[in-house]
Write an enzyme that holds these catalytic residues in place. Structure first.
Site, PDB file in Angstrom:
ATOM      1  N   CYS A  49      38.714  52.832  43.440  1.00 40.27           N
ATOM      2  CA  CYS A  49      38.672  51.565  42.713  1.00 40.27           C
ATOM      3  C   CYS A  49      39.061  51.679  41.239  1.00 40.27           C
ATOM      4  O   CYS A  49      39.251  50.657  40.579  1.00 40.27           O
ATOM      5  CB  CYS A  49      37.287  50.934  42.842  1.00 40.27           C
ATOM      6  N   HIS A 109      36.626  46.268  37.048  1.00 39.61           N
ATOM      7  CA  HIS A 109      36.689  46.328  38.501  1.00 39.61           C
ATOM      8  C   HIS A 109      35.634  45.389  39.060  1.00 39.61           C
ATOM      9  O   HIS A 109      34.477  45.391  38.620  1.00 39.61           O
ATOM     10  CB  HIS A 109      36.442  47.764  38.968  1.00 39.61           C
ATOM     11  N   ASN A 128      35.322  42.487  46.506  1.00 37.76           N
ATOM     12  CA  ASN A 128      35.770  43.765  45.950  1.00 37.76           C
ATOM     13  C   ASN A 128      37.095  44.135  46.606  1.00 37.76           C
ATOM     14  O   ASN A 128      37.148  44.423  47.797  1.00 37.76           O
ATOM     15  CB  ASN A 128      34.706  44.832  46.235  1.00 37.76           C
TER      16      ASN A 128
END
Length: 343
Positions: free
Chosen positions: A119, A262, A292
Site C-alpha cells: 500500500c 493511504h 482500501n
C-alpha cells in the site's frame, strides 16, 4: 531511514484515475463476512467499494488511469521514458504488469517495471521515477508515468471479516516531468521494517509455497492481515516518518496545506491524523466511497482533489503510504498549477 530532499524541478504534470463500474455495498460484503453493514461503517467508515468486472485485470485499470493522466498532462505516450506500476495484485507473476501497460499505451522503448511495496507502493514508485528523470541530464524523453493499480477483490477471502470488508479495486496515475524551480518533489522518506513482514501477506503462490492442491485447500492464496498489529505500527511509525521528512525539507508542520494518505481504514485515519501535528492541512479522504485500494489509494485521492479544484499554485502536499513489508513512504510536493494547467 532515507529521508532526503527531492530532485529540483521535477513534479506532477497531470493526474488520472479509473474505478470499475460495479459498486458493491456494505450489505453484500457483510452477508458474506458474517457481520452487519452498520458494523462495517463503525469499524472502517467504509460504505461501498468498486470491484473489477470478470474480464478486467490490474493492467486494464492501470491503462485507463494512465490514459486519463496523459490526457490531463497533454503528453504523448511516445514521450515517456519510464513507466512504473505500483501493485501487489499484478496480472500474473511475470512479466511485469507495467510491460502490458507500456504495450497498450504504445510507449515504444520506455523502460517498464513494477514496484511492490504493497500500500505504500505508489509513493515509492513516485520517488524512483522522479530520481530517474532528474538523473537524466538530457531530459529526453522528459516524462515518466507512475501508476498505482490494484484488483484486491481477487485475493480477499469473502468470509474473513478482517479483510473482506476493507478492500476495493481501482487505479490512479500521475505524469511526472519538468516544473518550475522551487516546485515539484521537495523531498521524500522511504523506510522499511522487514522485521514486521508477517503482519500482511499472501502466504502461498510464490517460490516459498508454490501453488498446489494443499495450499488451495488451506486458503493460503488469500490475503491475510493482522489488523491490530498493523494499526499499532501505523500509529507509531507514520508520525515518525512524517517528522523525518519535514525536518530534512526544513518545512514547518503549519506549512502543509494538503495531506493525502493511504486510505487504509477511515476509523484508523481518524485516530492517527491528530497525532501528525499538521494543524492547517486538509486531509483528503475517499475511503467511504472507494474503500482500501492499496497502492491506488493515494493517486485516486490526489486525482479527486486536483479535478475538484482544491489544489492551488504553491500549495504544499504531503503524500503518505504505509503497507506490507512493513513500509512507510512519504513525499512532500509543492504544487505547480502552471505545469498542470498550461495546455
Amino acid at each position: 531511514m532515507t529521508a532526503q530532499r527531492g530532485p529540483s524541478g521535477i513534479g506532477i504534470r497531470g493526474t488520472g484515475s479509473f474505478l470499475p463500474v460495479a459498486t458493491v455495498s456494505n450489505s453484500v460484503v457483510a452477508e458474506q463476512a458474517g457481520v452487519t453493514a452498520d458494523w462495517i461503517v463503525r469499524k472502517t467508515r467504509i460504505r461501498e467499494r468498486r470491484y473489477a468486472a470478470e474480464h478486467e485485470a490490474t493492467s486494464d485499470l492501470a491503462v485507463a488511469a494512465a490514459t486519463a493522466a496523459l490526457a490531463d498532462a497533454a503528453v504523448e505516450a511516445a514521450d515517456l521514458g519510464w513507466i512504473v506500476v505500483a501493485t501487489s495484485t499484478p496480472d500474473h507473476p511475470q512479466p511485469p504488469t507495467a510491460s502490458l501497460v507500456q504495450h497498450r499505451l504504445g510507449a515504444t522503448g520506455a523502460a517498464a517495471f513494477d514496484v511492490n511495496a504493497v500500500c505504500s507502493g505508489f509513493v515509492h514508485a513516485l520517488v524512483v521515477v522522479a530520481a530517474l528523470l532528474a538523473a537524466d541530464a538530457t531530459r529526453v524523453p522528459r516524462y515518466g508515468l507512475v501508476v498505482g493499480a490494484e484488483v484486491y477483490s481477487r485475493i480477499i477471502d469473502p468470509s474473513d471479516r478482517r479483510t473482506a470488508v476493507l478492500f476495493g479495486d481501482g487505479a490512479g496515475a500521475v505524469v511526472l516531468g519538468p516544473v518550475r524551480d522551487g516546485y515539484g518533489i521537495v523531498g521524500s522518506d522511504l523506510t522499511g521494517f522487514g522485521e514486521h513482514h508477517d503482519m500482511i501477506g499472501v502466504p502461498a503462490g510464490g517460490s516459498r509455497k508454490p501453488a498446489s492442491e494443499k495450499t488451495l485447500a488451506s486458503g493460503e492464496h488469500w490475503f491475510r492481515m493482522r489488523g491490530r498489529a498493523v494499526r499499532d505500527f501505523v500509529m507509531a511509525e507514520l508520525p515518525a516518518g512524517i517528522g523525518r521528512l519535514l525536518a530534512v525539507c526544513d518545512t514547518a508542520p503549519e506549512a502543509v496545506d494538503h495531506f493525502v494518505p493511504h486510505q487504509a481504514n477511515g476509523a484508523m485515519l481518524e485516530e492517527v491524523v491528530p497525532l501528525l501535528g499538521l494543524p492547517r492541512a486538509r486531509t483528503h479522504l475517499m475511503v467511504a466511497e472507494h474503500a482500501n485500494t492499496g497502492a491506488a489509494s493515494v493517486p485516486l485521492a490526489l486525482d479527486a482533489a486536483r479535478r475538484g479544484g482544491l489544489l492551488g499554485d504553491g500549495d504544499t502536499l504531503l503524500l503518505a503510504g504505509f503497507g506490507g513489508g512493513m513500509s512507510i513512504g512519504t513525499a512532500l510536493v509543492r504544487w505547480d498549477a502552471d505545469a498542470v494547467s498550461a495546455r
